[in-house]
Motif scaffolding. Structure first.
Motif, PDB file in Angstrom:
ATOM      1  N   GLU A 175      49.993   1.954 -19.457  1.00  0.00           N
ATOM      2  CA  GLU A 175      51.143   1.052 -19.315  1.00  0.00           C
ATOM      3  C   GLU A 175      50.769  -0.173 -18.492  1.00  0.00           C
ATOM      4  N   THR A 178      48.639  -2.356 -20.692  1.00  0.00           N
ATOM      5  CA  THR A 178      49.473  -3.024 -21.697  1.00  0.00           C
ATOM      6  C   THR A 178      50.295  -4.132 -21.070  1.00  0.00           C
ATOM      7  N   ARG A 179      50.849  -3.855 -19.887  1.00  0.00           N
ATOM      8  CA  ARG A 179      51.650  -4.876 -19.211  1.00  0.00           C
ATOM      9  C   ARG A 179      50.795  -6.081 -18.827  1.00  0.00           C
ATOM     10  N   ALA A 181      48.001  -6.993 -20.340  1.00  0.00           N
ATOM     11  CA  ALA A 181      47.653  -7.713 -21.565  1.00  0.00           C
ATOM     12  C   ALA A 181      48.821  -8.549 -22.066  1.00  0.00           C
ATOM     13  N   GLU A 182      50.025  -8.001 -21.945  1.00  0.00           N
ATOM     14  CA  GLU A 182      51.206  -8.749 -22.381  1.00  0.00           C
ATOM     15  C   GLU A 182      51.409  -9.985 -21.512  1.00  0.00           C
ATOM     16  N   THR A 183      51.176  -9.816 -20.205  1.00  0.00           N
ATOM     17  CA  THR A 183      51.304 -10.964 -19.307  1.00  0.00           C
ATOM     18  C   THR A 183      50.283 -12.045 -19.662  1.00  0.00           C
ATOM     19  N   ARG A 184      49.045 -11.624 -19.902  1.00  0.00           N
ATOM     20  CA  ARG A 184      48.012 -12.596 -20.258  1.00  0.00           C
ATOM     21  C   ARG A 184      48.320 -13.262 -21.596  1.00  0.00           C
ATOM     22  N   LYS A 185      48.863 -12.465 -22.524  1.00  0.00           N
ATOM     23  CA  LYS A 185      49.205 -13.045 -23.814  1.00  0.00           C
ATOM     24  C   LYS A 185      50.309 -14.097 -23.655  1.00  0.00           C
ATOM     25  N   ASN A 186      51.308 -13.766 -22.815  1.00  0.00           N
ATOM     26  CA  ASN A 186      52.373 -14.740 -22.586  1.00  0.00           C
ATOM     27  C   ASN A 186      51.831 -16.005 -21.927  1.00  0.00           C
TER      28      ASN A 186
END
Length: 405
Positions: A175, A178-179, A181-186
């Motif tokens: 988690e 994933t969080r 990676a999601e932050t970096r993607k944003n």
């Protein structure tokens, strides 16, 4: 019967069988002792009371008693009669048939009680097993409700408790990854929006000037058109780079190897980057022996090497040289790309090859791409079974691309 494969199930099975093997002999011994004690103490008095309740005394004269004896002897039941002589003649007689019939059921009743006790013990053991299952179900339910909750299980379920703790830690770690990676993607989306907005604004601005000023001199019109074209090409490069990293991220990179000269590969990439380097007054020096041969995918490795060299050119100081070398030993080939310029911090050296990583101060829109080139290079090198790294000290930054020979 299927074999239990779970270590916890095997442990519980051994525990339950152990409880039964210990408890049943102990219960049997205690039951036998209690039954013998009751038989010698309570049962005699209880038998007398039962005989009095089930059989009544009847007076018979001597002749009647003799006839009764003959009758019971013919029926082979003479042992059922109990007679007491009466003073003055005759007998008080009672038939103990009902008493003996009930007495014959004594061992059947005792056996039934014993078996009921065994069943009760088995139920207690089964209840203990169900209780452990209930504890496990409650722990799993609580874990789904709150992964941070403490896992409370008895010591008999220590194996499952350890496994649940491991599953929880892995889940929390996944988690967190994933969080992140999601932050970096944003962040990447925000950076791309900014990088795309800048050249797009310039394109729109210069095209608007050309539209609203039809009488401007031809030279100025050509200058404005050239700037708009340059910014449009920049925008196209950013979009291509974004789609490339997305494609590499969603599917495995097919590698088609062939023999190729290391010197030819490096020189071709250097020639492609000559305009960019020349615009910055940066030279590219390729120092690779002619006889070095590699077994790689030339197109994809050229892309990876180009991304690394373009990064070096983008951040090299003016009037400096980007050096490209290749070292080959028995098992691997190492590309070394060195530039003199802005130093990369040790913290960022650990992350510059990650997808969606971008160092704000090192990825301004007037240098390099959107911060995706090194991630693409890593994807390609890893697909070759190699590795990529960097070191930076005192303004000298060197990238190492290592691939199997």
């Amino acid at each position: 019967m299927s074999r239990l494969r779970s270590a916890q199930a095997q442990a519980l099975q051994r525990r339950l069988f152990g409880m039964l093997l210990v408890s049943l002999p102990v219960y049997s011994v205690l039951f036998a002792a209690v039954a013998l004690a009751l038989d010698t103490t309570v049962f005699d008095d209880l038998g007398e009371r039962i005989a009095n309740l089930t059989s009544s005394w009847t007076y018979y004269s001597e002749d009647e008693y003799v006839a009764l004896q003959i009758e019971f002897a013919d029926a082979r039941q003479s042992d059922l009669l109990q007679a007491l002589p009466v003073e003055g003649g005759g007998y008080n007689v009672r038939n103990l048939g009902p008493y003996y019939a009930m007495r014959s059921l004594k061992w059947v009743v005792l056996l039934g009680i014993y078996l009921l006790g065994c069943v009760g013990m088995a139920l207690v053991v089964m209840r203990s097993s169900v209780k452990r299952f209930d504890d496990l179900a409650c722990a799993i339910t609580a874990l789904f409700a709150d992964r941070e909750a403490k896992i409370i299980l008895p010591d008999s379920l220590a194996i499952v408790r350890a496994e649940l703790l491991e599953v929880r830690e892995r889940s929390l770690a996944d988690e967190r990854v994933t969080r992140a990676a999601e932050t970096r993607k944003n962040e990447l989306v925000a950076y791309l929006a900014h990088d795309i907005k800048t050249p797009l604004t310039s394109v729109l601005g210069y095209l608007t000037l050309l539209k609203e000023s039809p009488d401007i001199p031809r030279t100025v019109r050509a200058e404005y058109a050239g700037i708009a074209l340059s910014k449009a090409e920049r925008l196209d490069d950013l979009i291509d780079e974004f789609f490339e990293i997305t494609r590499y991220n969603l599917q495995a990179i097919p590698v088609e190897r062939q023999r190729i000269s290391a010197q030819l590969l490096c020189q071709q990439v250097a020639d492609e980057l000559f305009p960019e380097a020349n615009a910055k007054d940066v030279t590219i020096d390729v120092d690779v022996p002619d006889d070095f041969t590699l077994f790689i995918d030339p197109d994809k490795m050229a892309r990876a090497l180009s991304n690394v060299m373009r990064n070096a050119v983008a951040y090299a100081d003016v009037d400096t040289c980007v050096n490209v070398r290749v070292r080959i030993d028995e098992h691997k080939a190492t590309f070394l790309v060195t530039d003199q310029g802005r130093e990369i911090s040790p913290v960022h050296l650990q992350s510059i090859f990650e997808k969606f990583f971008r160092e704000d101060t090192a990825r301004s829109s007037n240098k390099g791409g959107a911060g995706l080139g090194l991630a693409i290079a890593k994807e390609i090198v890893v697909a070759h079974g190699g590795s990529i790294s960097a070191q930076s000290e005192a303004g000298t930054t060197t990238f190492f691309i290592v691939v199997p020979v």
